[in-house]
Design a protein around this motif. Sequence first.
Motif, PDB file in Angstrom:
ATOM      1  N   GLU A  50       0.822  -1.215   0.000  1.00 10.94           N
ATOM      2  CA  GLU A  50       0.000   0.000   0.000  1.00 10.94           C
ATOM      3  C   GLU A  50       0.856   1.266   0.000  1.00 10.94           C
ATOM      4  O   GLU A  50       0.653   2.175  -0.814  1.00 10.94           O
ATOM      5  CB  GLU A  50      -0.902  -0.015   1.235  1.00 10.94           C
ATOM      6  N   ILE A  51       1.833   1.336   0.898  1.00  8.85           N
ATOM      7  CA  ILE A  51       2.688   2.529   1.025  1.00  8.85           C
ATOM      8  C   ILE A  51       3.516   2.732  -0.245  1.00  8.85           C
ATOM      9  O   ILE A  51       3.615   3.846  -0.762  1.00  8.85           O
ATOM     10  CB  ILE A  51       3.609   2.417   2.267  1.00  8.85           C
ATOM     11  N   ILE A  52       4.116   1.670  -0.744  1.00  4.35           N
ATOM     12  CA  ILE A  52       4.939   1.788  -1.953  1.00  4.35           C
ATOM     13  C   ILE A  52       4.070   2.212  -3.137  1.00  4.35           C
ATOM     14  O   ILE A  52       4.430   3.118  -3.895  1.00  4.35           O
ATOM     15  CB  ILE A  52       5.692   0.470  -2.244  1.00  4.35           C
ATOM     16  N   ASN A  53       2.909   1.584  -3.296  1.00  6.07           N
ATOM     17  CA  ASN A  53       2.047   1.912  -4.435  1.00  6.07           C
ATOM     18  C   ASN A  53       1.512   3.335  -4.375  1.00  6.07           C
ATOM     19  O   ASN A  53       1.279   3.952  -5.422  1.00  6.07           O
ATOM     20  CB  ASN A  53       0.912   0.893  -4.575  1.00  6.07           C
ATOM     21  N   GLN A  54       1.341   3.896  -3.179  1.00  9.90           N
ATOM     22  CA  GLN A  54       0.927   5.297  -3.066  1.00  9.90           C
ATOM     23  C   GLN A  54       1.950   6.225  -3.713  1.00  9.90           C
ATOM     24  O   GLN A  54       1.607   7.275  -4.233  1.00  9.90           O
ATOM     25  CB  GLN A  54       0.727   5.698  -1.598  1.00  9.90           C
ATOM     26  N   LYS A  60       3.353   6.008 -12.444  1.00 10.17           N
ATOM     27  CA  LYS A  60       3.850   5.028 -13.414  1.00 10.17           C
ATOM     28  C   LYS A  60       5.366   4.804 -13.313  1.00 10.17           C
ATOM     29  O   LYS A  60       6.063   4.683 -14.322  1.00 10.17           O
ATOM     30  CB  LYS A  60       3.444   5.401 -14.837  1.00 10.17           C
ATOM     31  N   ILE A  61       5.836   4.723 -12.066  1.00 11.84           N
ATOM     32  CA  ILE A  61       7.243   4.397 -11.817  1.00 11.84           C
ATOM     33  C   ILE A  61       7.404   2.893 -11.669  1.00 11.84           C
ATOM     34  O   ILE A  61       8.320   2.290 -12.204  1.00 11.84           O
ATOM     35  CB  ILE A  61       7.752   5.122 -10.550  1.00 11.84           C
ATOM     36  N   ALA A  62       6.479   2.277 -10.919  1.00 12.09           N
ATOM     37  CA  ALA A  62       6.552   0.849 -10.619  1.00 12.09           C
ATOM     38  C   ALA A  62       5.222   0.429 -10.005  1.00 12.09           C
ATOM     39  O   ALA A  62       4.339   1.268  -9.789  1.00 12.09           O
ATOM     40  CB  ALA A  62       7.700   0.568  -9.646  1.00 12.09           C
ATOM     41  N   GLY A 169      15.159   5.803  -7.738  1.00 12.59           N
ATOM     42  CA  GLY A 169      14.106   6.513  -8.453  1.00 12.59           C
ATOM     43  C   GLY A 169      12.782   6.571  -7.720  1.00 12.59           C
ATOM     44  O   GLY A 169      11.821   7.162  -8.207  1.00 12.59           O
ATOM     45  N   VAL A 170      12.717   5.947  -6.544  1.00 13.30           N
ATOM     46  CA  VAL A 170      11.493   5.955  -5.741  1.00 13.30           C
ATOM     47  C   VAL A 170      11.685   6.951  -4.609  1.00 13.30           C
ATOM     48  O   VAL A 170      12.612   6.820  -3.809  1.00 13.30           O
ATOM     49  CB  VAL A 170      11.172   4.548  -5.189  1.00 13.30           C
ATOM     50  N   ASP A 171      10.821   7.960  -4.550  1.00 15.14           N
ATOM     51  CA  ASP A 171      10.905   9.012  -3.539  1.00 15.14           C
ATOM     52  C   ASP A 171      10.138   8.575  -2.292  1.00 15.14           C
ATOM     53  O   ASP A 171       8.978   8.929  -2.099  1.00 15.14           O
ATOM     54  CB  ASP A 171      10.345  10.320  -4.094  1.00 15.14           C
ATOM     55  N   LEU A 172      10.799   7.761  -1.470  1.00 11.56           N
ATOM     56  CA  LEU A 172      10.177   7.183  -0.288  1.00 11.56           C
ATOM     57  C   LEU A 172      11.237   7.027   0.789  1.00 11.56           C
ATOM     58  O   LEU A 172      12.316   6.493   0.525  1.00 11.56           O
ATOM     59  CB  LEU A 172       9.571   5.818  -0.636  1.00 11.56           C
ATOM     60  N   THR A 173      10.932   7.505   1.979  1.00 11.17           N
ATOM     61  CA  THR A 173      11.827   7.339   3.112  1.00 11.17           C
ATOM     62  C   THR A 173      11.094   6.550   4.181  1.00 11.17           C
ATOM     63  O   THR A 173      10.012   6.939   4.620  1.00 11.17           O
ATOM     64  CB  THR A 173      12.262   8.710   3.685  1.00 11.17           C
ATOM     65  N   LEU A 174      11.688   5.431   4.566  1.00  9.24           N
ATOM     66  CA  LEU A 174      11.123   4.578   5.604  1.00  9.24           C
ATOM     67  C   LEU A 174      12.222   4.208   6.588  1.00  9.24           C
ATOM     68  O   LEU A 174      13.336   3.875   6.179  1.00  9.24           O
ATOM     69  CB  LEU A 174      10.552   3.290   5.004  1.00  9.24           C
TER      70      LEU A 174
END
Length: 185
Positions: A50-54, A60-62, A169-174
Amino acid sequence: MVITAAKPHSLETFLALPETKPASEFINDKISQKPMPQGKHSLLQGTLCEIINQVVKFSKIAIAFPELRCTFGGASIVPDVCVLRWERIPRDPDGQIANKILTYPDWTMEILSHRQSPNKVLANILHCIENGTELGWMLDSEEQNIFVISSDRRIQMFKGVQSVPVLSGVDLTLTVTQIFEWLNF
């Protein structure tokens, strides 16, 4: 309990067998059945997708998929979470996602289940890395850590407030703490 069957004749023989629940995998010429996911495993898996897909799906990155069978490099595995870059998602002639995924994940995640062998899980992730996967995670909810395997086969352990590397290329910090806090609600 993980069941390991006798060696089939080939990957093609394995793929012709009926699907099992939970899924069976074929790697290193052996069939093994994944353990049945339990509460912590299921919640982490669903929340990660869910978090990644948001972040990646609508731009349309992944896309992050739960329990998607990937067949490549002489093996057929079912990562707990499989992320495929948009341009690498196999499509059928109508432009929809193909049913058979005959490629490696770009980012693979495995969540250790109770009494599951960390060595087998790491072997699956390393098979992915050796066949083109950029990043692998092994999450251990009991130890509250995440092992990260990068494309150069370097393995690092992350704990606490450390930010965990994500697919380029994924703008996500966890952080590790943030991920395992999802188990509290």
